[in-house]
Write an enzyme that holds these catalytic residues in place. Structure first.
Site, PDB file in Angstrom:
ATOM      1  N   SER A  41      19.959  -2.135  22.300  1.00 25.72           N
ATOM      2  CA  SER A  41      20.662  -1.907  23.564  1.00 25.72           C
ATOM      3  C   SER A  41      20.733  -3.130  24.464  1.00 25.72           C
ATOM      4  O   SER A  41      21.567  -3.181  25.373  1.00 25.72           O
ATOM      5  CB  SER A  41      19.996  -0.762  24.334  1.00 25.72           C
ATOM      6  N   GLY A  74      18.852   1.739  21.220  1.00 29.38           N
ATOM      7  CA  GLY A  74      17.676   2.471  20.766  1.00 29.38           C
ATOM      8  C   GLY A  74      17.242   2.235  19.341  1.00 29.38           C
ATOM      9  O   GLY A  74      16.313   2.902  18.864  1.00 29.38           O
ATOM     10  N   ASN A 106      12.484  -2.089  19.964  1.00 23.73           N
ATOM     11  CA  ASN A 106      12.216  -0.712  19.559  1.00 23.73           C
ATOM     12  C   ASN A 106      11.353  -0.606  18.307  1.00 23.73           C
ATOM     13  O   ASN A 106      11.021   0.501  17.880  1.00 23.73           O
ATOM     14  CB  ASN A 106      13.538   0.033  19.348  1.00 23.73           C
ATOM     15  N   ASP A 225      16.037  -0.629  35.068  1.00 20.84           N
ATOM     16  CA  ASP A 225      14.672  -0.780  34.575  1.00 20.84           C
ATOM     17  C   ASP A 225      14.415  -2.272  34.395  1.00 20.84           C
ATOM     18  O   ASP A 225      15.135  -3.093  34.962  1.00 20.84           O
ATOM     19  CB  ASP A 225      14.475  -0.002  33.263  1.00 20.84           C
TER      20      ASP A 225
END
Length: 274
Positions: A41, A74, A106, A225
């Protein structure tokens, strides 16, 4: 800003036009090579309405050849392979192409407790562990390095050139110091050395850029984030990739000759010592 995004979007869309591959012996080739990107991502393309964007969206603005950004949100090396995304990428790859692999965000986690079915074992050894996935199936999970070596082997079997890249950093600060050590980037670098594959130190150049601006300004590029950038931040990470290519240690990067005038105009951050 809307005008700039329109121009950059047009440039990226234009760069995706490619001549059809042709058969040459047992391997397909095309008139000019293409860069295919396997990532997550932090690199993926987002919708025009999203506040987020991945750096892969912009990289075609700085290159003179076709870019196919196949990064998917993801995903880890393990899940990119298991979900068929890797097979799809390989089916679009022909001899002479370049396949850029930037993974790690990830892959981090414990495969025995990970319910997202994406964590890999840390390191680059050939160790493995048998786990029960979220569907109840049994799966043998390998190290991050094992999955990277599989990808490298698959790309080479297509007559294409694999390139490993260090993952872009998260916006993690300790006081005035941005975190610069990222184990999965180190693993990728080690696998690159082990397999004689080019390593683009994207991590180091992104860290240098954001460290120079300081924590307050850096945070403006991470709206939701500390992992995912906005459009401006994505463009900065595309530029740091370009600088990592231009300043490549251990010889000239195979991608350097494909930088266009926009790519050659990038100068920040300055080249770092090898």
């Amino acid at each position: 800003m809307q005008i700039l995004n329109y121009i950059l979007s047009f440039a990226v869309t234009t760069s995706l036009v490619s001549a059809a591959p042709v058969e040459t012996g047992e391997l397909q080739t095309r008139a000019t090579p293409k860069l295919l990107i396997c990532s997550d991502s932090t690199t993926a393309n987002y919708a025009s309405t999203s506040v987020l964007q991945g750096w892969g969206y912009y990289i075609g603005t700085y290159l003179s050849f076709t870019v196919s950004n196949l990064a998917r949100n993801g995903r880890s090396t393990r899940s990119f392979i298991n979900e068929g995304l890797w097979s799809s990428l390989l089916s679009s790859t022909v001899a002479g192409d370049f396949v850029l692999i930037e993974m790690g965000h990830n892959d981090d986690g414990d495969p025995t407790t990970d319910t997202a079915d994406r964590a890999t074992l840390p390191g680059i050894a050939n160790n493995s562990v048998v786990v029960t996935t979220s569907t109840g199936a049994t799966e043998t999970v390998y190290s991050f390095g094992w999955y990277l070596r599989k990808m490298i082997s698959d790309v080479r079997a297509k007559g294409a050139t694999p390139i490993l890249s260090g993952m872009v950093n998260r916006n993690y600060w300790s006081g005035s110091t941005l975190q610069s050590s990222w184990p999965f980037a180190d693993y990728a670098k080690a696998v690159a050395a082990q397999t004689a594959v080019e390593y683009v130190d994207h991590t180091r150049y992104s860290v240098a850029l954001f460290q120079a601006m300081g924590a307050t300004q850096a945070k403006t590029y991470f709206p939701n984030d500390n992992t995912h950038t906005n459009w401006a931040g994505a463009n900065l990470n595309a530029q740091t990739f370009v600088q990592a290519v231009k300043c490549h240690c251990g010889g000239t990067s195979v991608l350097k000759k494909y930088l266009n005038s926009n790519g050659n105009a990038v100068t920040n951050p300055a080249c770092l010592s090898c």
